[in-house]
Scaffold this motif. Structure first.
Motif, mmCIF file in Angstrom:
data_model
loop_
_atom_site.group_PDB
_atom_site.id
_atom_site.type_symbol
_atom_site.label_atom_id
_atom_site.label_comp_id
_atom_site.label_asym_id
_atom_site.label_seq_id
_atom_site.Cartn_x
_atom_site.Cartn_y
_atom_site.Cartn_z
ATOM 1 N N GLY A 196 -11.677 1.592 -12.925
ATOM 2 C CA GLY A 196 -10.706 1.887 -11.877
ATOM 3 C C GLY A 196 -11.072 1.265 -10.551
ATOM 4 O O GLY A 196 -10.404 1.480 -9.554
ATOM 5 N N GLY A 197 -12.147 0.469 -10.507
ATOM 6 C CA GLY A 197 -12.468 -0.248 -9.297
ATOM 7 C C GLY A 197 -13.202 0.560 -8.256
ATOM 8 O O GLY A 197 -13.264 0.179 -7.095
ATOM 9 N N ILE A 210 -16.514 -2.619 -4.362
ATOM 10 C CA ILE A 210 -15.775 -3.342 -5.390
ATOM 11 C C ILE A 210 -14.473 -3.846 -4.781
ATOM 12 O O ILE A 210 -13.671 -3.071 -4.263
ATOM 13 N N LEU A 211 -14.287 -5.156 -4.826
ATOM 14 C CA LEU A 211 -13.117 -5.797 -4.237
ATOM 15 C C LEU A 211 -12.383 -6.579 -5.317
ATOM 16 O O LEU A 211 -13.021 -7.308 -6.092
ATOM 17 N N TYR A 212 -11.065 -6.444 -5.387
ATOM 18 C CA TYR A 212 -10.297 -7.212 -6.356
ATOM 19 C C TYR A 212 -8.917 -7.504 -5.796
ATOM 20 O O TYR A 212 -8.440 -6.839 -4.878
ATOM 21 N N GLY A 213 -8.288 -8.535 -6.358
ATOM 22 C CA GLY A 213 -6.993 -8.977 -5.869
ATOM 23 C C GLY A 213 -7.148 -10.158 -4.922
ATOM 24 O O GLY A 213 -8.182 -10.329 -4.273
ATOM 25 N N LEU A 245 -12.152 -3.096 -14.643
ATOM 26 C CA LEU A 245 -11.423 -2.354 -13.626
ATOM 27 C C LEU A 245 -10.490 -1.302 -14.205
ATOM 28 O O LEU A 245 -10.131 -0.347 -13.524
ATOM 29 N N GLY A 246 -10.070 -1.486 -15.441
ATOM 30 C CA GLY A 246 -9.058 -0.609 -16.010
ATOM 31 C C GLY A 246 -7.728 -1.325 -16.088
ATOM 32 O O GLY A 246 -7.484 -2.297 -15.360
ATOM 33 N N THR A 302 -13.595 0.901 -0.761
ATOM 34 C CA THR A 302 -13.836 0.105 -1.961
ATOM 35 C C THR A 302 -12.654 0.272 -2.910
ATOM 36 O O THR A 302 -11.770 1.109 -2.677
ATOM 37 N N GLY A 303 -12.600 -0.543 -3.952
ATOM 38 C CA GLY A 303 -11.644 -0.343 -5.033
ATOM 39 C C GLY A 303 -10.195 -0.275 -4.606
ATOM 40 O O GLY A 303 -9.649 -1.201 -4.004
#
Length: 275
Positions: free
Chosen positions: A32-33, A42-45, A96-97, A164-165
């Protein structure tokens, strides 16, 4: 040739899934980030990771990219700063899920430092969040804060989401633009802002004055409470005044992130910050 002019070097394979072992020896995943308070951010996108890579203050530990994301970073001359692992999208999905919209980018990074509340600029607007716990809301508030050039967001160490996330993804890169000031005691922090000359305005549907009619001045601190609970009593008592957002329709209250953007628009307009 600078770092931003170099094509990123790529490493094949995904390595081990990002994980952390705490003092108990128990494995903590980033499903789930999210990460624990002592773990990496945690960084995404696309916007989130690209903004972090462009921020020299953000220390990147690890970076996972799909081939398409790697090509896009190279095409836009965004230096990766670390050698990334090139992986299939499904590997990032697993980490991440299934619901995380990562766009082929995942990074582990160190948290950004929290400035001291006494070092805030004596101009413009800051936002103060009173135990707003939903990371989507806080992320959306951060994004609006960046759009209105907010100087900082003040939040509590407890009863607030980690930067985060999901919060970082919702902020869409704004974490790199708006400093987060973390305090232990919000009433004490508001008292310090009052002593520094800030006009501290709490926002509440039961406020005695309409924010649009208040004679606002810089530096201004707008204080937002959690949905449902609103501002805590001590927070209300510590603010210079408590104001409401008058609305013409039948519904008189807004989601906190929507209330934030409306209050920022009113504040920025009244203070002459929109030019």
């Amino acid at each position: 040739m600078g770092d931003r002019d170099r094509k990123p070097k790529f490493r094949r394979g995904g390595g081990k899934p990002p994980e952390r072992h705490g003092e108990s020896g128990r494995r903590t995943s980033f499903r789930g980030g999210e990460a624990g308070p002592d773990g990496p951010v945690i960084l995404y996108g696309w916007h989130t990771v690209a903004a972090a890579l462009a921020n020299p203050e953000r220390q990147i530990r690890k970076l996972w990219l799909t081939e398409n994301a790697a090509r896009r970073l190279a095409d836009e001359n965004i230096a990766t700063r670390v050698t990334p692992d090139i992986v299939r999208p499904s590997l990032i999905d697993q980490r991440l899920g299934p619901d995380a919209v990562h766009q082929g980018l995942l990074a582990e990074a160190d948290a950004l430092p929290s400035p001291d509340i006494g070092a805030l600029a004596q101009e413009g607007i800051v936002l103060v969040l009173d135990q707003i716990t939903d990371p989507h809301n806080v992320g959306a508030i951060l994004r609006s804060a960046a759009a209105f050039a907010v100087k900082a967001i003040v939040t509590t160490a407890r009863h607030s989401p980690e930067a985060t996330g999901v919060l970082a993804k919702s902020a869409s890169g704004a974490l790199e633009l708006v400093p987060l000031v973390t305090v232990q005691n919000l009433a004490r922090a508001l008292t310090e802002l009052n002593d520094q000359g800030f006009m501290t305005v709490g926002l509440d549907s039961q406020g005695s004055e309409n924010l649009g009619a208040v004679a606002l001045r810089q530096p201004l601190a707008l204080v937002l409470g959690a949905e449902g609970k609103g501002l805590r009593q001590l927070t209300r008592e510590t603010c210079s005044l408590v104001a409401r957002l008058d609305l013409p329709g039948e519904i008189k209250s807004l989601n906190v992130s929507n209330a934030a953007v409306l209050a920022l628009y009113i504040g920025a307009s009244r203070l002459g910050l929109m030019a």
